[in-house]
Design an enzyme around this catalytic site. Structure first.
Site, PDB file in Angstrom:
ATOM      1  N   ILE A   1       0.841  -1.200   0.000  1.00  0.00           N
ATOM      2  CA  ILE A   1       0.000   0.000   0.000  1.00  0.00           C
ATOM      3  C   ILE A   1       0.874   1.247   0.000  1.00  0.00           C
ATOM      4  O   ILE A   1       1.892   1.294   0.692  1.00  0.00           O
ATOM      5  CB  ILE A   1      -0.895   0.018   1.263  1.00  0.00           C
ATOM      6  N   CYS A   2       0.458   2.266  -0.755  1.00  0.00           N
ATOM      7  CA  CYS A   2       1.106   3.584  -0.688  1.00  0.00           C
ATOM      8  C   CYS A   2       0.033   4.649  -0.879  1.00  0.00           C
ATOM      9  O   CYS A   2      -1.146   4.393  -0.672  1.00  0.00           O
ATOM     10  CB  CYS A   2       2.244   3.715  -1.701  1.00  0.00           C
ATOM     11  N   ARG A   3       0.419   5.822  -1.287  1.00  0.00           N
ATOM     12  CA  ARG A   3      -0.538   6.916  -1.439  1.00  0.00           C
ATOM     13  C   ARG A   3      -1.446   6.709  -2.658  1.00  0.00           C
ATOM     14  O   ARG A   3      -2.654   6.842  -2.578  1.00  0.00           O
ATOM     15  CB  ARG A   3       0.206   8.247  -1.543  1.00  0.00           C
TER      16      ARG A   3
END
Length: 98
Positions: free
Chosen positions: A62-64
C-alpha cells in the site's frame, strides 16, 4: 503484477479476513492515517528489511496512489514473495484508518 482495488481490500477486512498489509509510504504520510493492522516499511527500506517478512505469507502493498507500492511489489516479487499491489493506494481508501 497482481493487483486488488482498495474496495477489495476493505471488503475482505470487513468480512474478518486477516490480511498482511505493508504500507510503504513515508513516516509523515503514515502518521496521517493508515489501514488498521498494516505494517509500516518505507519504500526505501523494503529491500533491506525483506528479511523481516515470511516468503510463505502473501502480502498486500500500500502507498498513497499505487506507484510506490507497485515498485515495492516488483522488488519483493523478484525475491520470491507472494505480493499484491493495492491499486489507487490510500487516495482510494474509504475504510477506517488508525
Amino acid at each position: 503484477m497482481k493487483t486488488l482495488t482498495a474496495k477489495d481490500v476493505e471488503n475482505q477486512l470487513s468480512q474478518g479476513i486477516t490480511l498482511n498489509m505493508i504500507d510503504v509510504r513515508e513516516g509523515d504520510e503514515v502518521a496521517e492515517g493508515k489501514i488498521p493492522g498494516a505494517k509500516h516499511i518505507p519504500l526505501g527500506s523494503v529491500e533491506e528489511r525483506s528479511g523481516e517478512l515470511d516468503q510463505a505469507t502473501p502480502y498486500i502493498m500500500i502507498c498513497r496512489s499505487g506507484g510506490r507500492s507497485g515498485r515495492a511489489t516488483q522488488i519483493l516479487e523478484e525475491k520470491g514473495f507472494d505480493v499484491t499491489n493495492m491499486e489507487g493506494g490510500m487516495m482510494s481508501w474509504e475504510g477506517p484508518t488508525e
